[in-house]
Design a protein around this motif. Structure first.
Motif, mmCIF file in Angstrom:
data_model
loop_
_atom_site.group_PDB
_atom_site.id
_atom_site.type_symbol
_atom_site.label_atom_id
_atom_site.label_comp_id
_atom_site.label_asym_id
_atom_site.label_seq_id
_atom_site.Cartn_x
_atom_site.Cartn_y
_atom_site.Cartn_z
ATOM 1 N N VAL A 42 0.850 -1.182 0.000
ATOM 2 C CA VAL A 42 0.000 0.000 0.000
ATOM 3 C C VAL A 42 0.888 1.235 0.000
ATOM 4 C CG1 VAL A 42 -1.685 1.328 1.320
ATOM 5 C CG2 VAL A 42 -1.889 -1.154 1.203
ATOM 6 N N ASP A 43 0.584 2.157 -0.876
ATOM 7 C CA ASP A 43 1.280 3.439 -0.955
ATOM 8 C C ASP A 43 0.269 4.470 -0.474
ATOM 9 O OD1 ASP A 43 2.917 5.168 -3.744
ATOM 10 O OD2 ASP A 43 2.678 5.702 -1.663
ATOM 11 N N GLY A 44 0.382 4.901 0.781
ATOM 12 C CA GLY A 44 -0.676 5.725 1.353
ATOM 13 C C GLY A 44 -0.198 7.003 2.008
ATOM 14 N N LYS A 45 -1.171 7.778 2.464
ATOM 15 C CA LYS A 45 -0.888 9.002 3.207
ATOM 16 C C LYS A 45 -1.829 9.089 4.395
ATOM 17 C CE LYS A 45 1.268 11.866 -0.336
ATOM 18 N NZ LYS A 45 1.332 13.204 -0.958
ATOM 19 N N ALA A 46 -1.331 9.707 5.464
ATOM 20 C CA ALA A 46 -2.133 9.859 6.676
ATOM 21 C C ALA A 46 -1.762 11.167 7.361
ATOM 22 C CB ALA A 46 -1.911 8.695 7.625
ATOM 23 N N ASP A 47 -2.759 11.855 7.907
ATOM 24 C CA ASP A 47 -2.523 13.084 8.659
ATOM 25 C C ASP A 47 -2.137 12.698 10.086
ATOM 26 O OD1 ASP A 47 -2.734 15.473 10.161
ATOM 27 O OD2 ASP A 47 -4.129 16.295 8.701
ATOM 28 N N VAL A 48 -0.906 13.027 10.451
ATOM 29 C CA VAL A 48 -0.370 12.662 11.766
ATOM 30 C C VAL A 48 0.120 13.918 12.474
ATOM 31 C CG1 VAL A 48 1.382 11.333 12.984
ATOM 32 C CG2 VAL A 48 0.342 10.397 10.914
ATOM 33 N N ASN A 49 -0.489 14.237 13.583
ATOM 34 C CA ASN A 49 -0.095 15.421 14.350
ATOM 35 C C ASN A 49 -0.030 16.673 13.476
ATOM 36 O OD1 ASN A 49 0.132 13.783 16.626
ATOM 37 N ND2 ASN A 49 2.327 13.448 16.340
ATOM 38 N N GLY A 50 -0.975 16.772 12.536
ATOM 39 C CA GLY A 50 -1.048 17.942 11.669
ATOM 40 C C GLY A 50 -0.121 17.911 10.472
ATOM 41 N N VAL A 51 0.586 16.804 10.270
ATOM 42 C CA VAL A 51 1.513 16.652 9.136
ATOM 43 C C VAL A 51 1.058 15.454 8.310
ATOM 44 C CG1 VAL A 51 3.898 16.222 8.430
ATOM 45 C CG2 VAL A 51 3.428 17.637 10.439
ATOM 46 N N VAL A 52 0.944 15.630 6.999
ATOM 47 C CA VAL A 52 0.537 14.527 6.139
ATOM 48 C C VAL A 52 1.764 13.687 5.805
ATOM 49 C CG1 VAL A 52 -0.483 13.853 3.938
ATOM 50 C CG2 VAL A 52 -1.397 15.826 5.187
ATOM 51 N N TYR A 53 1.783 12.467 6.316
ATOM 52 C CA TYR A 53 2.891 11.536 6.112
ATOM 53 C C TYR A 53 2.589 10.593 4.944
ATOM 54 C CZ TYR A 53 6.035 12.338 10.059
ATOM 55 O OH TYR A 53 6.966 12.867 10.921
#
Length: 321
Positions: A42-53
Motif C-alpha cells: 500500500v502506498d498511502g498518506k495519513a494526517d499525523v499530528n497535523g503533518v501529512v505523512y
C-alpha cells in the motif's frame, strides 16, 4: 513514488532481476507468490499530528517492523530490504520522514524526539502497534532511538544503522572530524539552500559517492529518484532542519541515556563508516547490544550491502509468527 512503480521494484528485487543492484538479496519464491506479494503493498498518506505523512506498507503477520530512512534518501532506500522482510511474514511500514520524500514539509518540528512521536502516532493510526520492531538508518536511526527511549515498553527490538547519536560519547569528537563536515555545513541557516537549490541532483550524486565505498552504488535511477525528491519546494530546508535540531537532540538524548534501554539493540555499521567503534557507542544508551560491521560498505549500508543488512536483521528480529 507511486504504487505501480514500487510494486515493480519489489517484484524485480525479490526475483533478483539483472536490473537490480548486484548486492540485492535474492529470493527463490515462484512468480505467482511474487505477484501476490506486490499486490499487498500500500502506498498511502495519513494526517499525523497535523503533518501529512507518506508511507509504504505491506501487511503480513502480527509482528510489525518499522523502517526509517535518513537524510539524502527517502523510503525508496528500503527497496531491497523491505520485500525480503515482507516475504518472511513481517508487516512492514516504511514512511517518508517529516519534511522528506512525499511527506509534508512544515517549518518546524525536526527534533528527533518529536518526529518519533509522529511515527508512533502513525503506527497506532494504522493499527500496527502498539508494540513494534524499529529499524533506522542515519537520521532515522536517531529517531528510532528517541522512540525507544520515550516508549521502551512498546519496542521489542531496536536496530540502528551507521549513525552517531547526538550528545552520546564520542559525539563531540566525531562532529569535529573531517567525515562529518556536512553536519556543520548543513546546520548553517539558509546558506546551504542558497548554494544547492537547483543543483540537488548534482549535490546528492557527489554526496552519496563521497560517503560510500562502492563506486556508483547509487545507480542513475536511484539518483533521479532522490534528486527529484530533494528538489521539491521546501525539501532542502526541511532536510537541513534535521541538522539544525542537533543542539536540542543532544539535550534530550543525554536525559534519555540516564535510563539505559533494556530491549535487544543491534548496531549495523559499514567498515568504511562508523565501523568497530559503533558497539561501544551504543553501549552508552543500551544494556543488551550486539553489533555487525558490514565489510565493503560505507555509510549507506542498506544501499551498498542490502543482502548483509537483510541477513543481520532477519537473524536479529523475533520470528514473524
Amino acid at each position: 513514488m507511486r504504487l505501480s512503480l514500487l510494486s515493480g521494484f519489489l517484484v524485480a528485487t525479490l526475483a533478483a532481476a539483472p536490473s537490480t543492484s548486484a548486492n540485492a538479496p535474492s529470493s527463490d519464491m515462484p512468480p505467482g507468490q511474487l505477484t501476490d506479494l506486490s499486490a499487498r503493498i500500500v502506498d498511502g498518506k495519513a494526517d499525523v499530528n497535523g503533518v501529512v505523512y507518506h508511507y509504504l506498507l505491506a501487511v503480513g503477520g502480527p509482528k510489525t517492523v518499522v523502517l526509517l530512512h535518513g537524510w539524502g534518501t527517502t523510503s525508496y532506500m528500503w527497496r531491497f530490504v523491505m520485500p525480503q522482510l515482507v516475504a518472511r511474514g513481517y508487516t512492514v511500514l516504511a514512511p517518508d520522514l517529516r519534511g522528506l520524500g512525499d511527506t509534508a514539509k512544515p517549518a518546524t518540528g525536526y527534533e528527533k524526539a518529536s518526529i518519533a512521536e509522529d511515527i508512533r502516532a502513525l503506527v497506532n493510526q494504522l493499527n500496527l502497534g502498539p508494540v513494534v520492531n524499529l529499524v533506522g538508518h542515519d537520521m532515522g536511526g536517531m529517531v528510532v532511538y528517541s522512540y525507544a527511549a520515550q516508549h521502551p515498553e512498546e519496542v521489542t527490538t531496536l536496530a540502528i544503522l551507521d549513525v552517531p547519536l547526538p550528545g552520546i560519547e564520542p559525539w563531540n569528537e566525531l562532529i569535529q572530524g573531517p567525515r562529518t563536515w556536512h553536519f556543520r555545513f548543513h546546520s548553517v541557516r539558509d546558506v546551504p539552500e542558497m548554494l544547492i537549490a537547483g543543483r540537488e541532483l548534482e549535490y546528492l550524486k557527489w554526496f552519496h559517492n563521497a560517503e560510500g565505498v562502492n563506486t556508483r552504488v547509487f545507480d542513475n535511477e536511484a539518483d533521479e529518484v532522490y534528486g527529484r525528491s530533494y528538489a521539491q519546494p521546501g525539501a532542502l530546508r526541511a532536510g537541513f532542519e534535521y541538522y539544525r535540531a542537533f543542539p536540542r537532540d543532544e539535550e534530550q538524548n543525554k536525559a534519555f541515556a540516564k535510563h539505559k534501554l533494556t530491549m535487544p539493540v543491534l548496531g549495523i555499521s559499514g567498515s568504511g563508516g562508523l565501523g568497530s567503534m559503533y558497539e561501544d557507542h551504543l553501549r552508552h544508551v543500551a544494556e543488551n547490544v550486539r553489533a555487525v560491521v558490514v565489510e565493503g560498505s560505507g555509510h549507506w549500508v542498506p544501499e551498498e550491502q542490502p543482502a548483509a543488512v537483510t541477513k543481520a536483521l532477519i537473524e536479529f528480529l523475533p520470528p514473524a509468527y
